[in-house]
Design an enzyme around this catalytic site. Structure first.
Site, PDB file in Angstrom:
ATOM      1  CB  SER A  29      -0.942   0.005   1.209  1.00 13.24           C
ATOM      2  OG  SER A  29      -0.224  -0.117   2.428  1.00 13.24           O
ATOM      3  CD  GLU A  31       1.306   8.423   4.765  1.00 11.78           C
ATOM      4  OE1 GLU A  31       0.860   7.589   5.583  1.00 11.78           O
ATOM      5  OE2 GLU A  31       2.121   9.321   5.062  1.00 11.78           O
ATOM      6  CG  ASP A 123       1.567  15.575  13.942  1.00 15.37           C
ATOM      7  OD1 ASP A 123       1.759  14.678  14.786  1.00 15.37           O
ATOM      8  OD2 ASP A 123       1.897  15.495  12.750  1.00 15.37           O
ATOM      9  CG  PHE A 232      10.262  13.392   8.024  1.00 17.82           C
ATOM     10  CD1 PHE A 232       9.582  14.601   8.006  1.00 17.82           C
ATOM     11  CD2 PHE A 232      10.635  12.825   6.804  1.00 17.82           C
ATOM     12  CE1 PHE A 232       9.288  15.241   6.817  1.00 17.82           C
ATOM     13  CE2 PHE A 232      10.340  13.459   5.607  1.00 17.82           C
ATOM     14  CZ  PHE A 232       9.671  14.676   5.618  1.00 17.82           C
ATOM     15  CG  HIS A 282       1.536   1.988   4.513  1.00 18.78           C
ATOM     16  ND1 HIS A 282       0.412   2.064   3.701  1.00 18.78           N
ATOM     17  CD2 HIS A 282       1.742   3.244   4.984  1.00 18.78           C
ATOM     18  CE1 HIS A 282      -0.035   3.300   3.693  1.00 18.78           C
ATOM     19  NE2 HIS A 282       0.750   4.041   4.444  1.00 18.78           N
TER      20      HIS A 282
END
Length: 311
Positions: A29, A31, A123, A232, A282
Site C-alpha cells: 500500500s 501513502e 499533530d 521527521f 506500507h
C-alpha cells in the site's frame, strides 16, 4: 585452490543473497500527501499513475497538522475514486474540529464510497507546543475509531510506534493506547518508519503480549533527503542509526546517487522483513514514485507485463 565457503566466516544465513528468494505473495500500500501547488499536483498524479500498475491494496492520503490540508485531502481522495482503479483510504484526525464536524466528514466519505479511514489523533497545530483536545471534539484516536465505527462499517487503520510515540511516557503506556484503539474497532495498525528489522519484530512480540492481534503493517520510508529525515524522526520518535547518516554523507548535491543508496537501504530492509514472515508493506512515498517503484521491484513485487511485452 578454492577455499571452502565457511572459510570467510559466513554462516548459512549469509551464503545466499537476500534477493534470491522468489516473492509471490506480497501485499503493498502507498501513502501520498495532498498537493499545495499546481506543480505539486502534477507530481502527485504522475506518481499515482506510475504506481497504479503495482496494484496496491489501498492508497492513503494524509492530513496536515491541525487539519490544515482537510479540503485538499478530501479532493484528492475523491479524485482517486473517480479517476483511477485504486482504493483510497482517507486520513482523519481529531485536531481543531468538534465531534459533529468530524462525523460530517466521515459521513461524506461514506456517501462518496470511501470505505477505509486512517484514524489518527493528529499533530498539534502549527505553533502549539503540545496536543490538546478540541472542546467538544474527539479526545484521542481511540475515541475517533469508536466514532467512525458507530457511523459505518469502515475498514479502519491506526498508527503504531515501534519506539513509542513521543507523547507516551513509556512503551507500555504506548502499547496500552494501541490496545484501546484496536478494542475500539480498528482493523489494522501501520507502524511509523524504522530502519532495523529486529526493532519491528521485537515490537510484534510486545503487541502479542498485550493481546493485540490485528495485522501490524510495517511502514517503509525510502530516504530522499537525510536532513529532512532527521526532522521527521524527531517529530515521531523514530531513531536514525549512525550507519545511515554515514551512507548519505557527502551526497547533498548528488540526488541520483542518494536515490540509489535509498533504494538499496529500503530494498534490503523489506527483504529482511519478508524473510521474517512479513507479507504486507506500507510505503511512505513522499509523492516520489520512481524510488518507491524501485523498492517494490527489489522486494519482488512487479507490475504485470503488458500484453505483447517480453520478460
Amino acid at each position: 585452490m578454492t577455499p571452502p565457503a565457511d572459510s570467510y566466516g559466513l554462516g548459512p544465513r549469509h551464503r545466499t543473497s537476500l534477493f534470491a528468494e522468489s516473492v509471490k505473495d506480497v501485499r503493498i500500500s502507498f501513502e501520498f500527501f495532498p498537493p499545495k501547488t499546481e506543480a505539486m499536483e502534477r507530481t502527485l498524479w504522475e506518481s499515482i499513475k506510475t504506481l497504479e500498475p503495482l496494484d496496491p491494496a489501498f492508497v492513503s492520503v494524509t492530513y496536515g497538522a491541525g487539519g490544515s490540508t482537510r479540503e485538499r485531502t478530501h479532493n484528492t481522495v475523491k479524485r482517486i475514486l473517480t479517476d483511477t482503479a485504486l482504493k483510497p483510504a482517507a486520513h482523519l484526525t481529531c485536531v481543531n474540529a468538534t465531534r459533529e464536524e468530524v462525523d460530517a466528514v466521515i459521513r461524506d466519505y461514506k456517501e462518496a464510497g470511501v470505505n477505509h479511514i486512517v484514524a489518527l489523533r493528529g499533530d498539534p497545530p502549527e505553533g502549539a507546543r503540545k496536543y490538546e483536545a478540541h472542546p467538544g471534539g474527539y479526545a484521542n484516536a481511540a475515541e475517533l475509531v469508536a466514532g467512525i465505527r458507530a457511523i459505518g462499517d469502515f475498514e479502519i487503520s491506526v498508527g503504531a510506534y515501534p519506539e513509542k510515540h513521543p507523547d507516551s511516557p513509556t512503551l507500555a503506556a504506548d502499547l496500552d493506547n494501541l490496545k484501546r484503539k484496536i478494542d475500539a474497532g480498528a482493523t489494522r495498525a501501520i507502524t511509523q518508519f524504522f530502519f532495523d528489522s529486529e526493532q519491528y519484530f521485537r515490537f510484534l512480540d510486545h503487541c502479542q503480549s498485550y493481546g493485540i492481534d490485528v495485522p501490524i503493517v510495517p511502514g517503509i520510508l525510502p530516504v530522499t533527503n537525510f536532513k529532512s529525515l532527521k526532522g521527521f524522526a524527531g517529530a515521531c520518535g523514530a531513531s536514525v542509526p549512525a550507519w545511515l547518516g554515514e551512507l548519505f554523507e557527502g551526497l547533498d548535491e548528488r540526488p541520483q546517487t542518494r536515490a540509489l543508496v535509498a533504494a538499496t537501504v529500503a530494498g534490503e530492509l523489506c527483504r529482511r522483513l519478508y524473510a521474517g514472515g512479513v507479507r504486507d508493506f506500507h510505503f511512505y512515498t513522499l509523492n516520489r514514485a520512481e524510488l518507491t517503484f524501485a523498492v517494490c521491484h527489489m522486494l519482488g513485487h512487479r507490475a504485470p507485463l503488458q500484453q505483447g511485452a517480453t520478460a
